[in-house]
Design a protein around this motif. Sequence first.
Motif, PDB file in Angstrom:
ATOM      1  N   ILE A   1       0.861  -1.172   0.000  1.00 25.62           N
ATOM      2  CA  ILE A   1       0.000   0.000   0.000  1.00 25.62           C
ATOM      3  C   ILE A   1       0.900   1.226   0.000  1.00 25.62           C
ATOM      4  N   GLY A   2       0.477   2.259  -0.718  1.00 28.63           N
ATOM      5  CA  GLY A   2       1.285   3.471  -0.816  1.00 28.63           C
ATOM      6  C   GLY A   2       2.168   3.412  -2.047  1.00 28.63           C
ATOM      7  N   THR A   3       1.964   4.353  -2.969  1.00 32.66           N
ATOM      8  CA  THR A   3       2.690   4.275  -4.233  1.00 32.66           C
ATOM      9  C   THR A   3       4.186   4.460  -4.038  1.00 32.66           C
ATOM     10  N   VAL A   4       4.586   5.233  -3.030  1.00 33.35           N
ATOM     11  CA  VAL A   4       6.010   5.445  -2.792  1.00 33.35           C
ATOM     12  C   VAL A   4       6.510   4.564  -1.650  1.00 33.35           C
ATOM     13  N   SER A   5       5.756   4.570  -0.554  1.00 30.99           N
ATOM     14  CA  SER A   5       6.256   3.857   0.632  1.00 30.99           C
ATOM     15  C   SER A   5       6.220   2.347   0.452  1.00 30.99           C
ATOM     16  N   GLN A   6       5.357   1.847  -0.430  1.00 30.08           N
ATOM     17  CA  GLN A   6       5.264   0.409  -0.691  1.00 30.08           C
ATOM     18  C   GLN A   6       5.223  -0.384   0.617  1.00 30.08           C
TER      19      GLN A   6
END
Lengths: 368, 440
Positions: free
Chosen positions: B154-159
């Motif tokens: 989840i989260g496009t950057v934090s993955q």
Amino acid sequence: MKRTILWMSVGMLLLAGLPGCGFKDIDRRFFVMAIGIDKSEKPDKPYHVSLKMAIPFSKIEPGKTNTYQLVSDDASSITEAIRHMKSKVDKELDFSQAKIVVIGKQMSAEILQKDTLDWFMRRRDIQGAAYMALGDPSAEEVLNVKTDSERFPGDSLFLSFDHDGTESSYIVTEYLFDFHRRVTEKGLDPYLPIIRPTGNAYLIDQVAVFDKTKLKAVLSPEETRIFNKLVAKYQKFDIETKTDQIQFALNVDKIKTNYNIDTSEDLAPVLHLNVRMIGQAEESSKSFYEKPWSYYERLAEQGVAARYTHLLQKLQALNVDPIGFGLHYCATHHNGQQAEWTAWETIYPKLAFKPNVRVEIKSSGGVK
Amino acid sequence: MKPFDLHAAIPGLMHSGDLVSRGLNIDEESVQLVYLSSLCDKQYLQSSIMQAFGDSSDRADFKNRLSLIPGYEQVQSGDAAVQKLLRGYALVLFPDAICAIESAKASTSKPLDATMESILQGPQYAFSEDIATNVQIIRTRYPSKELRVEYSVIGTVSQTSLAILYDASKVDPDVLLELDERLSKIDAEVVQASNQVQMLLTDRYHLLPTGLVTDRPDRTVLNLSQGKVILLLNGTPFSINLPAVFFDFLDSMEDVYQYPWLMRPLQALRYIGACITMTLPALYVAFVSYNPEFFRAQLAIEIAGSRAAVPYASYYEVFLMLFLTEALTEASIRLPKHIGSTATTVGGLILGEAAQQAGLVSSIMIIIASSVAISNFVIPINTMSYAVRVAKFPLIILAMYFGLVGIVTGIFCFVLYAASLRSFGKPYLKLFSGEAKRSR
């Protein structure tokens, strides 16, 4: 979008300084604790209205915090009087705590006229459960009493009438809503307890009975006690029995009363009053330990029955009916076109009373 | 011998300071070992890859030996390889392939003390901040073959990795479907907290929470057994339990552990507390300024007397005292623990008493302010306690303008709003969400 929300919230913040229109803080109100209505001497301004208003205290102490302000005014109507009184005080009058209405004895006939009571029933802040009483010699004098045990002005009267404090069989309680009902109801007549100021205390041991137009009689304290049993279904009672052999007193804590009107014989209608009392011996000149107590029970029954008959006959002679025999008759003998009421009017004067009292002694009241 | 093209194999990572790249030579052939030193366990690298390398006779042999190591994978060069590196894999670059060996450092995260919802007698440890440990905790507490664990990010950057756990025999498939749909719609860049996930999954502008966030493994397992879906987010010691209705938020775990005769009255106390904290300040304004007939005569006189020193309207003192208590609560959360106790002492004891003596608030207002604060603390779940804290202010404003009628209208609207909410298809005010008897 964001800007609109910002402006709206700023608007809300500004509005927070402005309360609604019914807004009046409790410390800006004068609590009227008791209302007194007397007859004034001026013919054009017959109503002498007095209000007992409490002065607020942050810490209540008996006998110290019952300071009050008594304001009176003469006017042609109660409304006028109150309106003029508002110019005499510095805060808004609040009748929401006015739990007692005292009528001066001189005013007793007027209060039965419907439009006088109307003011009390119409005001939304006067409770229907407010007590009503007759002030002897005047309502203002009753209001002007400051007892030493009071926690706040009027406290003594409230405690006397609500049976929360003292539980006396002499004190008859009458409520505003009930009085109003009795003034208009056929077959049920109004009554009011009488408050007599005695220095810095009250004496409440009499009751005044009315027909629909005027005060008919004031019952004696002894009659008042029986009256309390019959009308208010009051549960506490004591029976004094005195013969040549024995003298004893019973403390009754449970009374059941019911009655029926027997009109099977047209000429001699009879009212059967069944009373059942349960109590224990409180005081006696003889030892009372052993059962059976039936002899004493019969002795007590005779005394009580005589007292009941006396009161009922007195009320009959006055042609008043505060117990509601008439209402009971009309409700159980429906005859169309109000014929039952005319029938009752002929029955009541010749009604014979047959009290059937049963006393049960629960215990001797002592430990051997 | 040509050097390996690291640019092509792991684009973008070349300039990381913690990137270790070493050429390993066997005879004339060479391979390249690449890993991020901050993520990988050097001991493990030594015992697995280096050991295999030392034993190998040639490059093909080395490749075979590598494939025997647990956590071995072959990856494509480019982004896939970069992702592996970033998760603590070590890459061995062969001319024709890239082998990834999982060698992340073992997590140092330990279960924390359960501080959010303390209970007296019951499990005392909470989740840890590491997702693997948390899944392990749940697996140990709920050893059922029906327990399914699915991983997602989840989260496009934090993955951030996210574990979805449920009991396949009990879960409502509609909830799972809706969850999948909502998870796929999340486009936040950085996701770091469970409450954030809960907010992203539901409407951002909801007043009441519709997902239950807890740090208690026992509550999580109980919810699992009731057929709920559990989300675990890496990096937070909390689980998100879906769906959750209003009544779940006022339940403490102790309700399940103790005799009903002891706990039912305490549960009632919590509901009364929630009502008090929401309505008491508004009721004060309404009764003092609109409907003093509500009070008994003695109380009316006393309140009037104690308010006599206060020159402002009733709602000013209400706002003043509520501001003080809310500020105190906020300060004691945000301040470092050692200063926090000082703040409460100063605020609670000195300000409250002094405000009354200075004639800014009446003495009864102090009692109201403190009972509002205390009643608020009996709500076991923090998010609900926040929601109730906020909900009292609209009621005060309604009481200011319309008195008791305003409060009744306000409470009616609040109930309407709560009844209109759905938590993953479950009605929010539903009394018994069909939980099995055996689960308690």
